[in-house]
Design a protein around this motif. Structure first.
Motif, PDB file in Angstrom:
ATOM      1  N   GLN A 244       6.087   5.218 -11.457  1.00 21.38           N
ATOM      2  CA  GLN A 244       7.181   5.108 -12.429  1.00 21.38           C
ATOM      3  C   GLN A 244       7.876   6.449 -12.614  1.00 21.38           C
ATOM      4  OE1 GLN A 244       5.830   3.410 -16.130  1.00 21.38           O
ATOM      5  NE2 GLN A 244       4.959   1.594 -15.129  1.00 21.38           N
ATOM      6  N   ARG A 245       7.083   7.531 -12.679  1.00 22.18           N
ATOM      7  CA  ARG A 245       7.672   8.855 -12.883  1.00 22.18           C
ATOM      8  C   ARG A 245       8.512   9.282 -11.688  1.00 22.18           C
ATOM      9  NH1 ARG A 245       4.220  13.383 -15.729  1.00 22.18           N
ATOM     10  NH2 ARG A 245       6.374  14.088 -15.884  1.00 22.18           N
ATOM     11  N   LEU A 246       8.204   8.730 -10.521  1.00 17.67           N
ATOM     12  CA  LEU A 246       8.984   9.039  -9.318  1.00 17.67           C
ATOM     13  C   LEU A 246      10.139   8.065  -9.108  1.00 17.67           C
ATOM     14  CD1 LEU A 246       6.037   9.821  -6.888  1.00 17.67           C
ATOM     15  CD2 LEU A 246       7.812  11.442  -7.571  1.00 17.67           C
ATOM     16  N   GLY A 247      10.240   7.062  -9.977  1.00 24.54           N
ATOM     17  CA  GLY A 247      11.275   6.056  -9.809  1.00 24.54           C
ATOM     18  C   GLY A 247      10.992   5.093  -8.676  1.00 24.54           C
ATOM     19  N   LEU A 248       9.687   4.900  -8.375  1.00 22.72           N
ATOM     20  CA  LEU A 248       9.271   4.018  -7.290  1.00 22.72           C
ATOM     21  C   LEU A 248       8.400   2.894  -7.823  1.00 22.72           C
ATOM     22  CD1 LEU A 248       8.114   6.747  -4.705  1.00 22.72           C
ATOM     23  CD2 LEU A 248      10.302   5.542  -4.698  1.00 22.72           C
ATOM     24  N   THR A 249       8.219   1.868  -7.021  1.00 25.32           N
ATOM     25  CA  THR A 249       7.202   0.873  -7.316  1.00 25.32           C
ATOM     26  C   THR A 249       5.867   1.372  -6.778  1.00 25.32           C
ATOM     27  OG1 THR A 249       7.453  -0.317  -5.233  1.00 25.32           O
ATOM     28  CG2 THR A 249       8.913  -0.969  -7.065  1.00 25.32           C
ATOM     29  N   THR A 250       4.785   0.777  -7.257  1.00 22.69           N
ATOM     30  CA  THR A 250       3.465   1.148  -6.747  1.00 22.69           C
ATOM     31  C   THR A 250       3.388   0.942  -5.244  1.00 22.69           C
ATOM     32  OG1 THR A 250       2.428   0.565  -8.857  1.00 22.69           O
ATOM     33  CG2 THR A 250       0.996   0.672  -6.925  1.00 22.69           C
ATOM     34  N   THR A 251       3.938  -0.164  -4.776  1.00 19.97           N
ATOM     35  CA  THR A 251       3.923  -0.457  -3.337  1.00 19.97           C
ATOM     36  C   THR A 251       4.710   0.588  -2.553  1.00 19.97           C
ATOM     37  OG1 THR A 251       3.707  -2.820  -3.783  1.00 19.97           O
ATOM     38  CG2 THR A 251       4.489  -2.193  -1.596  1.00 19.97           C
ATOM     39  N   ASP A 252       5.853   1.009  -3.085  1.00 16.69           N
ATOM     40  CA  ASP A 252       6.648   2.042  -2.405  1.00 16.69           C
ATOM     41  C   ASP A 252       5.873   3.353  -2.308  1.00 16.69           C
ATOM     42  OD1 ASP A 252       8.801   0.377  -1.992  1.00 16.69           O
ATOM     43  OD2 ASP A 252       9.847   0.987  -3.821  1.00 16.69           O
ATOM     44  N   LEU A 253       5.272   3.762  -3.418  1.00 19.65           N
ATOM     45  CA  LEU A 253       4.539   5.033  -3.413  1.00 19.65           C
ATOM     46  C   LEU A 253       3.375   4.978  -2.434  1.00 19.65           C
ATOM     47  CD1 LEU A 253       3.762   7.831  -4.386  1.00 19.65           C
ATOM     48  CD2 LEU A 253       2.674   6.786  -6.392  1.00 19.65           C
TER      49      LEU A 253
ATOM     50  N   GLU B 197      -4.193  -3.709  -0.230  1.00 21.43           N
ATOM     51  CA  GLU B 197      -3.399  -4.846  -0.708  1.00 21.43           C
ATOM     52  C   GLU B 197      -2.131  -4.383  -1.414  1.00 21.43           C
ATOM     53  OE1 GLU B 197      -6.076  -6.916  -3.200  1.00 21.43           O
ATOM     54  OE2 GLU B 197      -7.338  -7.674  -1.545  1.00 21.43           O
ATOM     55  N   ALA B 198      -2.213  -3.191  -2.055  1.00 22.72           N
ATOM     56  CA  ALA B 198      -1.053  -2.668  -2.780  1.00 22.72           C
ATOM     57  C   ALA B 198      -0.086  -1.900  -1.884  1.00 22.72           C
ATOM     58  CB  ALA B 198      -1.523  -1.776  -3.928  1.00 22.72           C
ATOM     59  N   GLY B 199      -0.403  -1.782  -0.584  1.00 24.60           N
ATOM     60  CA  GLY B 199       0.543  -1.171   0.336  1.00 24.60           C
ATOM     61  C   GLY B 199       0.095   0.116   0.988  1.00 24.60           C
ATOM     62  N   PHE B 200      -1.123   0.589   0.723  1.00 25.61           N
ATOM     63  CA  PHE B 200      -1.580   1.865   1.282  1.00 25.61           C
ATOM     64  C   PHE B 200      -2.119   1.672   2.691  1.00 25.61           C
ATOM     65  CE2 PHE B 200      -5.120   5.077   1.631  1.00 25.61           C
ATOM     66  CZ  PHE B 200      -4.291   6.184   1.771  1.00 25.61           C
ATOM     67  N   ALA B 201      -1.643   2.488   3.626  1.00 32.52           N
ATOM     68  CA  ALA B 201      -2.107   2.406   5.013  1.00 32.52           C
ATOM     69  C   ALA B 201      -2.571   3.764   5.539  1.00 32.52           C
ATOM     70  CB  ALA B 201      -0.991   1.863   5.902  1.00 32.52           C
TER      71      ALA B 201
END
Length: 681
Positions: free
Chosen positions: A50-59, A233-237
């Motif tokens: 949120q502080r970066l203006g991103l979604t959790t998946t984006d980060l 699952e949240a997008g981390f690879a």
């Protein structure tokens, strides 16, 4: 932009640091969730996004690396929530872990009950086999007795098995045979052998460390597996790494294999941060003072290098793996003030933790904690806690402190001041344990304060110790998480040599060659540079205990190799004990090798531009031997070089610093508050 993320799970809060490859660092805090720490981790990552203006998946999709410090193993040992464990050992040696070298933690307490072992005697099962100290097999492994023991473990419902055979440090063949049999018969069990955990002499340390590894192994395996799945699952690879007790980081597979090595995972990040700041020019000699919600961790960095120890205990478990030399006290913001058996005021080690937390958190806490006392004394802004995300309940804090004051027969303010002063005294004593009792004069050191609660206490602690300089980073409350991003991959290897009567250089070279092969093999997945650092545990022939000696710059092809190594030991012994006995034989007990995989450096925790001096944002009434009104400064608004004279309060969303009368502070452009402490003549 690509990001790296540091995560430090503490007793009360989970700290997140996100660093971008284009520069810049942002931080976030979430409440620790003891039932499942991954919940708090995911919440903290979401706040950072949120502080970066991103979604959790984006980060997480842009994150190349996550470095995690966890208290899962520590909590399991402290709370007795380890996995049901069994032990296989050489017939006749099942009671080594209860005999404990014949010593008790409090050896002069005749009424002290022996510590309960992590494996009950009925599940410590003998196996017929015997290896001699020179590695020769005297009695072959009896498969019938092994099968009988495994049958008993199966009936006992164990989830994890420690295999500890006599002299396996010299010849692990029987241990590895037994491990194969256990894995075949109990395919779901976590299996660990003493040779794979700690291939060193001294049975109690080796057995105890292996059992601790077995006891927490399934807990760590489950937690890291669940965390990894949730992150994926949240997008981390990217790569998920775990910081270990020695201050380096490792893969999830390595941390799971050597689960006992995570016992000081969280505090290790703070020491890594102190080392990193030392390299940026803060000071060569630093005392790290990390005060969080549950505990205070103290560590000494000398000449930019932290101390390592192989003699650590967590609860009743002796863990002899190399670990940072950290002194931990049950003294934090959540430590509870109470009356001891004598009717006197005491603080801690009991803590309100994250749930329910201090009374002022409004979650039902009933004890008068250090945080409650600090709020009563005016040191904290009830409306600005965590940047206003949580408002502190001043009435609840006053109520629990008043109740304690009534028990003591004193006023509420006096009780709050007593809690504050007493915890300061306890922490000063902790620093003395880490320094004075080990031959170090703390007065020449810089006291580096970090953790959410340190800023309100560190100046008083420094004054009590005669320390003239205190540093509080702008990122103090999350500095351990930042430190995790400023350390390297590290594999610690050791081999006992069993030498007597001088240094056998051929055996020493063979041991280092074997460890080099193993270290490179265990870092084969890593594509960066690998550095090898040899050392040895050495002693004089008539001594019982050894000391570590660095061998980084030894010329291994020298014709005077044995004399060169011996001289390094003499010099190290002289530095520690002021004398050397160059006429006596020198013995190498353990050869050690650190295999280090260099990771890219990240951005500084903070930097401060030059600006006009910021005016106080207001005033506050605080208690300093009487109620006084002091200016309150916004920590992030201070410009480089700005000076402040005490008394004053300097605060940010997550850190509050109490500057006492006659102390002065100056904002350093590298991102820390540099304070000069007024000491009595």
């Amino acid at each position: 932009m690509t990001y790296t993320i540091g995560i430090d799970v503490g007793g009360t809060f989970t700290d997140i640091v996100v660093s971008g490859d284009g520069g810049g660092t942002i931080t976030a805090k979430s409440t620790t969730t003891p039932a499942d720490q991954s919940d708090g981790v995911l919440e903290g990552i979401a706040l950072a996004a949120q502080r970066l203006g991103l979604t959790t998946t984006d980060l997480l999709g842009r994150a190349s690396r996550i470095v995690h410090g966890t208290t899962v193993a520590t909590n399991a040992l402290l709370e007795g929530k380890t996995a049901p464990a069994g032990m296989l050992t050489t017939a006749g040696h099942r009671d080594v872990i209860e005999m404990r070298e014949g010593l008790k933690p409090d050896r002069y307490n005749l009424r002290m009950a022996p510590p309960p072992p992590l494996v009950p005697r009925r599940l410590r099962l003998p196996v017929t086999e015997r290896v001699r100290a020179d590695g020769t097999v005297e009695v072959p492994l009896d498969t019938a007795s092994l099968d009988t023991a495994i049958d008993q473990l199966e009936r006992g419902g164990v989830q994890t098995v420690a295999i500890c055979f006599l002299h396996a440090w010299r010849n692990p063949g029987h241990e590895h045979q037994a491990a194969e049999a256990v894995r075949r018969r109990l395919p779901g069990a976590y299996v660990t052998t003493s040779f794979d955990v700690l291939p060193q002499i001294k049975e109690f340390e080796r057995f105890s460390t292996t059992i601790a590894n077995a006891a927490v192994g399934p807990v760590i395996q489950h937690y890291l597996g669940r965390l990894g799945s949730r992150l994926k699952e949240a997008g981390f690879a990217g790569e998920l790494l775990v910081i270990l007790s020695h201050g380096g980081v490792a893969s999830v597979a390595e941390a799971t294999r050597l689960a006992a090595g995570t016992a000081l995972s969280g505090p290790a990040g703070g020491v890594a941060a102190a080392v990193a700041l030392s390299r940026t020019g803060l000071a060569p000699d630093i005392i790290g003072f990390d005060m969080g919600g549950t505990s205070t961790d103290i560590a000494v960095v000398r000449g930019g290098q932290p101390g390592l120890s192989g003699d650590k205990s967590v609860a009743t478990a002796r863990i002899a793996l190399p670990s940072l030399d950290i002194v931990t006290l049950g003294a934090g913001g959540g430590s509870i003030g109470h009356l001891d058996r004598s009717g006197l005021l005491a603080v801690g080690p009991q803590s309100a933790g994250a749930d329910p937390g201090p009374a002022c958190y409004g979650q039902g806490g009933q004890g008068a904690t250090v945080t409650d006392a600090n709020l009563v004394l005016g040191y904290l802004d009830a409306a600005n806690f965590l940047g206003g995300r949580r408002r502190l309940d001043g009435d609840a804090a006053t109520g629990v402190v008043a109740a304690l004051a009534a028990e003591l027969g004193i006023e509420t303010t006096a009780a709050a001041s007593g809690i504050h002063r007493l915890v300061n005294s306890r922490m000063a004593d902790g620093v003395r344990v880490a320094t004075v009792r080990r031959g170090v004069d703390p007065r020449g050191y810089t006291l580096l304060a970090f953790g959410g609660a340190a800023g309100l206490h560190v100046t008083a602690v420094a004054e009590a110790l005669g320390i003239a300089r205190v540093v509080v980073p702008l990122a103090a409350s999350v500095l351990s998480a930042w430190g995790m991003l400023n350390t390297d991959l590290r594999i610690e290897l050791s081999r006992s040599l069993g030498q007597t009567g001088g240094i056998d250089t051929a055996a020493l070279q063979a041991a280092f060659a074997a460890m080099e092969d193993e270290g490179r093999a265990r870092l084969a997945w890593f594509e960066g540079d690998v550095v090898l650092r040899p050392s040895a545990d050495m002693r004089y022939g008539e001594q019982v205990f050894e000391i570590p000696v660095a061998l980084d710059d030894v010329d291994w092809r020298s014709g005077t190799l044995a004399a060169d190594i011996a001289e390094r030991f003499h010099a190290a012994h002289e530095r520690l004990y002021t004398y050397a006995l160059r006429g006596q034989d020198v013995v190498v007990v353990n050869a050690r090798l650190s295999a280090i995989g260099r990771l890219p450096a990240i951005a500084a925790a903070a930097s401060v531009p030059s600006a006009a001096a910021a005016a106080p944002k207001g005033t506050r009434r605080i208690y300093l031997d009487g109620w006084v009104t002091v200016p309150v400064f916004d920590f992030p608004a201070l410009g480089a070089g700005q000076a402040i004279a005490g008394p004053a309060i300097i605060e940010s969303d997550t850190t509050t610093v109490l500057l006492r009368p006659d102390d002065t502070a100056r904002m350093d452009p590298r991102g820390w508050l540099d304070m000069a402490i007024s000491l009595p003549d």
